[in-house]
Design a protein around this motif. Structure first.
Motif, mmCIF file in Angstrom:
data_model
loop_
_atom_site.group_PDB
_atom_site.id
_atom_site.type_symbol
_atom_site.label_atom_id
_atom_site.label_comp_id
_atom_site.label_asym_id
_atom_site.label_seq_id
_atom_site.Cartn_x
_atom_site.Cartn_y
_atom_site.Cartn_z
ATOM 1 N N TYR A 56 0.836 -1.201 0.000
ATOM 2 C CA TYR A 56 0.000 0.000 0.000
ATOM 3 C C TYR A 56 0.871 1.251 0.000
ATOM 4 N N GLN A 57 1.889 1.249 0.840
ATOM 5 C CA GLN A 57 2.747 2.421 0.967
ATOM 6 C C GLN A 57 3.476 2.729 -0.344
ATOM 7 N N LEU A 58 3.806 1.690 -1.098
ATOM 8 C CA LEU A 58 4.445 1.905 -2.401
ATOM 9 C C LEU A 58 3.523 2.634 -3.365
ATOM 10 N N GLN A 59 2.221 2.533 -3.162
ATOM 11 C CA GLN A 59 1.252 3.265 -3.987
ATOM 12 C C GLN A 59 0.924 4.633 -3.406
ATOM 13 N N GLY A 60 1.584 4.997 -2.321
ATOM 14 C CA GLY A 60 1.311 6.286 -1.703
ATOM 15 C C GLY A 60 0.132 6.269 -0.758
ATOM 16 N N ILE A 61 -0.259 5.079 -0.274
ATOM 17 C CA ILE A 61 -1.393 4.940 0.634
ATOM 18 C C ILE A 61 -0.857 4.649 2.031
ATOM 19 N N PRO A 62 -0.986 5.567 2.984
ATOM 20 C CA PRO A 62 -0.505 5.303 4.344
ATOM 21 C C PRO A 62 -1.190 4.055 4.908
ATOM 22 N N CYS A 63 -0.406 3.160 5.487
ATOM 23 C CA CYS A 63 -0.985 1.915 5.990
ATOM 24 C C CYS A 63 -0.101 1.344 7.091
ATOM 25 N N HIS A 64 -0.710 0.874 8.155
ATOM 26 C CA HIS A 64 -0.033 0.202 9.252
ATOM 27 C C HIS A 64 -0.499 -1.250 9.268
ATOM 28 N N PRO A 65 0.355 -2.187 9.644
ATOM 29 C CA PRO A 65 -0.075 -3.595 9.698
ATOM 30 C C PRO A 65 -1.350 -3.819 10.505
ATOM 31 N N ASN A 66 -1.576 -2.983 11.528
ATOM 32 C CA ASN A 66 -2.788 -3.144 12.344
ATOM 33 C C ASN A 66 -4.061 -2.765 11.592
ATOM 34 N N ASP A 67 -3.910 -2.093 10.439
ATOM 35 C CA ASP A 67 -5.072 -1.767 9.604
ATOM 36 C C ASP A 67 -5.562 -2.976 8.821
ATOM 37 N N ILE A 68 -4.732 -4.018 8.723
ATOM 38 C CA ILE A 68 -4.992 -5.163 7.846
ATOM 39 C C ILE A 68 -5.531 -6.338 8.648
ATOM 40 N N VAL A 69 -6.567 -6.988 8.113
ATOM 41 C CA VAL A 69 -7.059 -8.255 8.647
ATOM 42 C C VAL A 69 -6.946 -9.299 7.537
ATOM 43 N N ILE A 70 -6.224 -10.386 7.814
ATOM 44 C CA ILE A 70 -6.061 -11.466 6.841
ATOM 45 C C ILE A 70 -7.321 -12.329 6.847
ATOM 46 N N THR A 71 -7.796 -12.705 5.663
ATOM 47 C CA THR A 71 -9.029 -13.483 5.534
ATOM 48 C C THR A 71 -8.820 -14.670 4.602
ATOM 49 N N SER A 72 -9.807 -15.558 4.579
ATOM 50 C CA SER A 72 -9.769 -16.711 3.671
ATOM 51 C C SER A 72 -10.280 -16.286 2.298
ATOM 52 N N GLY A 73 -9.480 -15.517 1.593
ATOM 53 C CA GLY A 73 -9.852 -15.025 0.284
ATOM 54 C C GLY A 73 -10.553 -13.678 0.344
ATOM 55 N N ALA A 74 -10.688 -13.050 -0.831
ATOM 56 C CA ALA A 74 -11.318 -11.728 -0.896
ATOM 57 C C ALA A 74 -12.804 -11.792 -0.588
ATOM 58 N N LEU A 75 -13.462 -12.904 -0.962
ATOM 59 C CA LEU A 75 -14.908 -12.976 -0.742
ATOM 60 C C LEU A 75 -15.235 -12.923 0.747
ATOM 61 N N GLU A 76 -14.407 -13.581 1.568
ATOM 62 C CA GLU A 76 -14.637 -13.483 3.006
ATOM 63 C C GLU A 76 -14.384 -12.053 3.488
ATOM 64 N N ALA A 77 -13.338 -11.420 2.960
ATOM 65 C CA ALA A 77 -13.059 -10.027 3.336
ATOM 66 C C ALA A 77 -14.247 -9.134 3.007
ATOM 67 N N LEU A 78 -14.823 -9.308 1.833
ATOM 68 C CA LEU A 78 -15.962 -8.506 1.396
ATOM 69 C C LEU A 78 -17.195 -8.778 2.247
ATOM 70 N N ASN A 79 -17.465 -10.050 2.497
ATOM 71 C CA ASN A 79 -18.643 -10.411 3.276
ATOM 72 C C ASN A 79 -18.540 -9.958 4.729
ATOM 73 N N LEU A 80 -17.363 -10.137 5.344
ATOM 74 C CA LEU A 80 -17.173 -9.682 6.718
ATOM 75 C C LEU A 80 -17.317 -8.169 6.817
ATOM 76 N N SER A 81 -16.796 -7.461 5.814
ATOM 77 C CA SER A 81 -16.905 -6.000 5.806
ATOM 78 C C SER A 81 -18.356 -5.569 5.718
ATOM 79 N N LEU A 82 -19.113 -6.210 4.835
ATOM 80 C CA LEU A 82 -20.527 -5.865 4.681
ATOM 81 C C LEU A 82 -21.307 -6.191 5.955
#
Length: 472
Positions: free
Chosen positions: A158-184
């Protein structure tokens, strides 16, 4: 701006102005160097940049030629903002996925790239080495939010794209679909209004049905992909709580929305106090020199949850995704502990080693090159067979082609005819279940042009032409 970028911009303008036509040969490197006054290396870099953008293509020992450019996605009639209070798509998706599973099926309907392209021997070697270590099975270090080292590596990207990001901002999930569903799930309650693009990945429709949400849809813009006017109108008209949008290498159509529109989306999210779940699962599959920015880049007020995955680049066996959750990290972790609990420690450890030793970037370069090559081949062959009666939309990323059939042909009917011939396609019904216009199909073009693929495309074209004649 670099010299090569200036030259590429000049040539691009000449192509767009019709100075050079489709399939016409560009001046050789030496001729272009003499015409422009630039060095051979500068000209080569400019041509390669144009090739990455899909504007030109190279022929061995023949030089560079102007590519045929698909017309932008068009809509024939005005489309209104839609309200969908009762969604019923899960059974449609289930039946589709079951019908496309047999090994003899030609998988043009698959959502995943060709497994042969995704297979990486080095990653498999690292995975095998990790499997021999007892520490790789230790769940304690891999419970939500996930492996600290993996989250750090993702934050670095993320930081390489100019997006400030800390590891604590990230939650690892079982694929993107789980990430999307949990977020919703973290952002909504049953009965809430959410906003989707009119044509969108069927997982969004399934999630809305499962959670009992009311869906507002906005049409695609015929030129820019995303319709800002409809977006703001919907935000004004309805109490929308969350948007779920795909703006890079959109599935199924393929367009990528420009940065100016993404910035405006971020501003409107803040203005109307609405959250965005950004589905960016194809973020790495662009053909240009840099991956496109997400809306998250423009998010100054923590209104965007950004979701992505390794499964579209390393395969279903590497089904590890993540969500840049920011202030919603704890809520998403709580939901995850009540469902999947944790993501495979073995996979997380293997990804840390694979990415940190720069194997991933090498793999991505190889994958993009082949996807671009195969997709262009499919496009050229389909244009030759169906260009007179079908609109085929080509964009320089991903591996899908969105095909508009003659209006009287239904994509679902075509799918049912082809599955009988062991050929799978994805009909529009999967992506726009609420819409009357179903004369579209999505084709997965991530396969080498073999005799089997060619025969299948010939049969696809033959059946479309037969259907066209039967209704004329």
């Amino acid at each position: 701006m670099y010299k090569s970028e200036k030259l590429a911009q000049t040539i691009r303008q000449m192509i767009e102005n019709g100075v050079w036509k489709a399939y016409e040969k560009l001046p050789s490197l030496r001729e272009q160097a003499q015409l422009s006054g630039y060095s051979l290396m500068t000209v080569l870099n400019a041509y390669q940049e144009l090739e990455a953008q899909g504007l030109v293509y190279a022929k061995d020992k023949s030089g560079y030629f102007v590519a045929e450019r698909a017309q932008p996605f068009t809509r024939k009639q005005p489309v209104q903002i839609g309200l969908n209070s009762r969604i019923q798509i899960n059974s449609v998706v289930f039946n589709f996925l079951k019908s496309t599973q047999p090994a003899e099926i030609v998988p043009f309907g698959s959502a995943f790239p060709n497994a042969e392209l995704l297979y990486n021997a080095k990653f498999m070697q690292i995975l095998a080495q990790q499997a021999k270590r007892k520490s790789s099975y230790n769940n304690q270090n891999h419970m939500p939010p996930g492996n600290q080292d993996l989250r750090q590596l993702i934050a670095n990207r993320y930081q390489l794209q100019g997006i400030p990001c800390h590891p604590n901002d990230i939650v690892i999930t079982s694929g993107a679909l789980e990430a999307l569903n949990l977020s919703l799930q973290a952002l909504t309650q049953p009965g809430d209004f959410i906003l989707l693009q009119q044509t969108i990945f069927y997982g969004a429709w399934q999630a809305a049905e499962r959670l009992g949400l009311q869906v507002i849809t906005i049409p695609e813009h015929p030129q820019f992909g995303f319709d800002l006017e409809s977006f703001e109108q919907a935000l004004k008209q309805y109490p929308i709580k969350v948007c779920w949008l795909m703006l890079n290498a959109h599935n199924p159509i393929g367009f990528t929305v420009n940065p100016e529109i993404k910035q405006k989306i971020a501003e409107l999210l803040y203005k109307y106090q609405v959250y965005l779940i950004e589905d960016d699962v194809y973020q790495e599959l662009n053909y240009g020199s840099a991956k496109p920015l997400p809306v998250k880049y423009f998010d100054q007020h923590q209104k965007v949850l950004h979701c992505a995955s390794f499964s579209k680049t390393l395969g279903m066996g590497a089904r590890v995704g993540w969500v840049y959750a920011g202030p919603f990290s704890d809520a998403i972790q709580h939901l995850q502990l009540m469902s999947t609990l944790t993501v495979s420690p073995l996979l997380q450890n293997a990804l840390v080693e694979f990415i940190s030793h720069h194997h991933y970037e090498k793999h991505l370069r190889h994958l993009r090159q082949h996807l671009e090559k195969y997709k262009k081949k499919f496009y050229q062959e389909l244009k030759a067979r169906l260009g007179s009666i079908c609109e085929i939309y080509y964009y320089s990323s991903g591996y899908f082609l969105w095909i508009e059939l003659p209006e009287q042909l239904d994509g679902q009917v075509l799918y049912e005819q082809l599955i009988q011939q062991n050929i799978a396609i994805a009909p529009a019904l999967l992506f726009r279940p609420d819409h009357a216009s179903q004369h579209y199909i999505r084709l997965n073009c991530s396969y080498e042009w073999t005799a089997r693929v060619e025969n299948s495309i010939n049969l696809l074209a033959e059946i479309i032409l037969q259907n066209r004649k039967s209704v004329d």
